[in-house]
Structure formats: structure tokens, C-alpha cells
Scaffold this motif. Structure first.
Motif, PDB file in Angstrom:
ATOM      1  N   ARG A 154      -2.576   6.446  -0.495  1.00 39.55           N
ATOM      2  CA  ARG A 154      -2.284   7.442   0.514  1.00 39.55           C
ATOM      3  C   ARG A 154      -3.219   8.831   0.803  1.00 39.55           C
ATOM      4  NH1 ARG A 154       3.456   7.362   2.105  1.00 39.55           N
ATOM      5  NH2 ARG A 154       4.330   5.726   1.142  1.00 39.55           N
ATOM      6  N   HIS A 155      -4.442   8.478   0.027  1.00 37.67           N
ATOM      7  CA  HIS A 155      -5.451   9.426   0.045  1.00 37.67           C
ATOM      8  C   HIS A 155      -6.246   9.397   1.457  1.00 37.67           C
ATOM      9  CE1 HIS A 155      -9.135  11.800  -0.940  1.00 37.67           C
ATOM     10  NE2 HIS A 155      -8.485  12.003  -2.066  1.00 37.67           N
ATOM     11  N   SER A 156      -6.220  10.363   2.425  1.00 41.34           N
ATOM     12  CA  SER A 156      -6.863  10.441   3.382  1.00 41.34           C
ATOM     13  C   SER A 156      -8.210  10.447   3.733  1.00 41.34           C
ATOM     14  CB  SER A 156      -6.410  11.978   4.307  1.00 41.34           C
ATOM     15  OG  SER A 156      -6.937  13.019   3.576  1.00 41.34           O
ATOM     16  N   GLN A 157      -8.971  10.337   2.422  1.00 43.45           N
ATOM     17  CA  GLN A 157     -10.675  10.254   2.440  1.00 43.45           C
ATOM     18  C   GLN A 157     -10.714   8.640   2.753  1.00 43.45           C
ATOM     19  OE1 GLN A 157     -12.358  11.564  -0.840  1.00 43.45           O
ATOM     20  NE2 GLN A 157     -14.569  10.750  -0.359  1.00 43.45           N
ATOM     21  N   PHE A 158      -9.654   7.919   2.356  1.00 42.00           N
ATOM     22  CA  PHE A 158      -9.935   6.516   2.267  1.00 42.00           C
ATOM     23  C   PHE A 158      -8.926   5.574   3.593  1.00 42.00           C
ATOM     24  CE2 PHE A 158     -10.456   7.830  -2.266  1.00 42.00           C
ATOM     25  CZ  PHE A 158     -11.948   7.516  -2.188  1.00 42.00           C
ATOM     26  N   MET A 186      -2.731   5.813 -10.484  1.00 36.80           N
ATOM     27  CA  MET A 186      -1.791   5.993  -9.634  1.00 36.80           C
ATOM     28  C   MET A 186      -2.028   5.494  -8.336  1.00 36.80           C
ATOM     29  SD  MET A 186      -0.140   9.676 -11.070  1.00 36.80           S
ATOM     30  CE  MET A 186       1.405   9.216 -10.631  1.00 36.80           C
ATOM     31  N   PRO A 187      -1.676   4.133  -8.038  1.00 38.90           N
ATOM     32  CA  PRO A 187      -1.979   3.623  -6.686  1.00 38.90           C
ATOM     33  C   PRO A 187      -1.095   4.130  -5.757  1.00 38.90           C
ATOM     34  CG  PRO A 187      -1.456   1.900  -8.413  1.00 38.90           C
ATOM     35  CD  PRO A 187      -1.144   3.405  -9.009  1.00 38.90           C
ATOM     36  N   PRO A 234      -2.678   7.683   6.410  1.00 38.22           N
ATOM     37  CA  PRO A 234      -2.335   7.082   5.351  1.00 38.22           C
ATOM     38  C   PRO A 234      -0.829   7.035   5.189  1.00 38.22           C
ATOM     39  CG  PRO A 234      -3.079   9.549   5.213  1.00 38.22           C
ATOM     40  CD  PRO A 234      -3.333   9.130   6.470  1.00 38.22           C
ATOM     41  N   ASP A 235      -0.066   7.902   5.861  1.00 42.03           N
ATOM     42  CA  ASP A 235       1.622   7.680   5.330  1.00 42.03           C
ATOM     43  C   ASP A 235       2.136   6.792   6.804  1.00 42.03           C
ATOM     44  OD1 ASP A 235       1.545   9.471   3.173  1.00 42.03           O
ATOM     45  OD2 ASP A 235       1.331  11.249   4.829  1.00 42.03           O
ATOM     46  N   ALA A 236       1.483   6.230   7.549  1.00 40.37           N
ATOM     47  CA  ALA A 236       1.878   5.614   8.503  1.00 40.37           C
ATOM     48  C   ALA A 236       2.049   3.937   8.175  1.00 40.37           C
ATOM     49  CB  ALA A 236       0.979   5.625   9.891  1.00 40.37           C
ATOM     50  N   ARG A 271       0.931  -1.280   0.162  1.00 39.99           N
ATOM     51  CA  ARG A 271      -0.031   0.087  -0.183  1.00 39.99           C
ATOM     52  C   ARG A 271       0.928   1.371  -0.163  1.00 39.99           C
ATOM     53  NH1 ARG A 271      -1.775   3.956   3.234  1.00 39.99           N
ATOM     54  NH2 ARG A 271      -0.688   3.303   4.962  1.00 39.99           N
ATOM     55  N   LEU A 272       1.850   1.222   0.815  1.00 40.98           N
ATOM     56  CA  LEU A 272       2.875   2.333   1.079  1.00 40.98           C
ATOM     57  C   LEU A 272       3.634   2.615  -0.353  1.00 40.98           C
ATOM     58  CD1 LEU A 272       3.666   2.160   4.751  1.00 40.98           C
ATOM     59  CD2 LEU A 272       2.291   4.084   3.569  1.00 40.98           C
ATOM     60  N   TYR A 273       4.275   1.340  -0.690  1.00 38.02           N
ATOM     61  CA  TYR A 273       5.137   1.543  -2.003  1.00 38.02           C
ATOM     62  C   TYR A 273       4.613   0.455  -2.919  1.00 38.02           C
ATOM     63  CZ  TYR A 273       7.675   4.068   1.822  1.00 38.02           C
ATOM     64  OH  TYR A 273       8.298   4.986   2.500  1.00 38.02           O
ATOM     65  N   PRO A 274       3.680   0.741  -3.827  1.00 37.61           N
ATOM     66  CA  PRO A 274       3.190  -0.127  -4.611  1.00 37.61           C
ATOM     67  C   PRO A 274       4.191  -0.630  -5.791  1.00 37.61           C
ATOM     68  CG  PRO A 274       2.030   2.006  -4.898  1.00 37.61           C
ATOM     69  CD  PRO A 274       2.897   1.908  -3.688  1.00 37.61           C
ATOM     70  N   PRO A 275       4.123  -1.873  -5.971  1.00 33.85           N
ATOM     71  CA  PRO A 275       5.298  -2.425  -6.859  1.00 33.85           C
ATOM     72  C   PRO A 275       5.247  -1.721  -8.316  1.00 33.85           C
ATOM     73  CG  PRO A 275       4.420  -4.284  -5.813  1.00 33.85           C
ATOM     74  CD  PRO A 275       3.622  -3.169  -5.428  1.00 33.85           C
ATOM     75  N   ILE A 276       3.679  -1.312  -8.723  1.00 25.88           N
ATOM     76  CA  ILE A 276       3.451  -0.554  -9.916  1.00 25.88           C
ATOM     77  C   ILE A 276       2.958   0.667  -9.511  1.00 25.88           C
ATOM     78  CG2 ILE A 276       2.301  -0.689 -11.977  1.00 25.88           C
ATOM     79  CD1 ILE A 276       2.429  -3.872 -11.826  1.00 25.88           C
TER      80      ILE A 276
END
Length: 167
Positions: free
Chosen positions: A133-137, A127-128, A141-143, A94-99
Motif C-alpha cells: 500500500r506504499h504510494s511510492q510504488f 510487512m507486505p 494503493p488502497d483501491a 496485494r490488498l490483503y496478503p495471506p501472510i
């Protein structure tokens, strides 16, 4: 006998060269080596990085591995019991998607996306990295927070907004 992927592809070619021409065998191998290797190694590298910088999560992962595996190599049957390991892998991707950006999709009809008009035929890039990292979802998000996948309410959002490999 144990066959690897290449042996299986070559067997298909020998059985039916029209169905599996040598060019297709080559294309399959190239895809595996480039796409499969790069995305897997990237996901593992980021997971290891995150674990080295988060000792509490590393300890929790180790405790799960010790409890489930008891000093043996994991098998596919263990996957259902290695829930925290799955959470760690999901959170790392999630934080660092391979694509980081998917091949564009083309709008088949005019529509609107978050208030923005999208004309028929427009190219849309997913753009995953940004969506993940979208705070709405996503809460925090950055943790790096693998426990988020244990939350029943969050699992509904996760199924719709986690897309490390495209779909």
C-alpha cells in the motif's frame, strides 16, 4: 493409480525411511494443512469480499470465465487465458496478503535501508501489507484495481514489490 499427497509421502517413507522418516511425513502434512490451508482460504475469502463490493470487476471476471471456459470446469491449460482472474487474485493478495508479516531476516552485514542504518545481526521484519500500500510504488494503493496488472510499466514495479507469500 491416483495418489494423493499423503500417499506419495508414505511411498517415499517406505522406499527410504532415512530420507523420509515418519516425523518428516507428519511435518509435511501439518505444513500443508496449516500453512497451505489457512493462506489459501484467507486469499480466497478476501478475493470474494472484494468482488462482492465491486460489481464492475465481478462482471468483467464473469465475462472472461464465460468466454474462456464455456460452462466447463477450468483446467491448468486455461490459466494463460484467464488473465483477468489472475489479476483479481494478485490484487486481492496485494490488498490483503495471506501472510501479513514474514519471519525476520537477519542482516549479514551492516547496511542502510531508506536512510536508516541497519547493523550487522539486526533482525528485519518484512510487512507486505504496508509495502503493498506504499504510494511510492503503487498508484491508488488502497483501491481494488485488478487492471493495474495489465499496465506494462507497472509490471516492472509489481515484480519487485508484490510479495504476498514471501521469498
Amino acid at each position: 493409480p491416483n495418489q494423493d499427497y499423503l500417499d506419495s509421502l508414505l511411498d517415499l517413507h517406505r522406499e527410504n525411511p532415512e530420507l523420509m522418516p515418519l516425523k518428516s511425513v507428519r511435518d509435511e502434512v501439518v505444513t500443508l494443512l496449516i500453512a497451505g490451508h489457512e493462506t489459501t482460504s484467507s486469499a480466497l475469502a478476501w478475493a470474494i469480499h472484494l468482488l462482492t463490493t465491486h460489481p464492475d470487476q465481478t462482471q468483467k471476471l464473469q465475462e472472461e470465465a464465460d468466454r474462456v471456459l464455456q460452462n466447463r470446469a477450468p483446467t491448468l491449460e486455461d490459466l494463460g487465458q484467464l488473465t483477468y482472474a489472475v489479476n483479481v487474485a494478485s490484487e486481492a493478495m496485494r490488498l490483503y496478503p495471506p501472510i501479513m508479516m514474514f519471519i525476520p531476516r537477519t542482516a549479514t552485514e551492516a547496511t542502510e535501508l531508506s536512510g536508516t542504518p541497519i547493523p550487522k545481526g539486526a533482525h528485519i521484519f518484512m510487512m507486505p501489507y504496508l509495502a503493498h500500500r506504499h504510494s511510492q510504488f503503487w498508484k491508488q494503493p488502497d483501491a481494488f484495481w485488478p487492471e493495474r496488472y495489465d499496465d506494462e510499466d507497472a509490471s516492472k514495479v509489481i515484480k519487485l514489490s508484490l510479495m504476498p507469500f514471501a521469498s
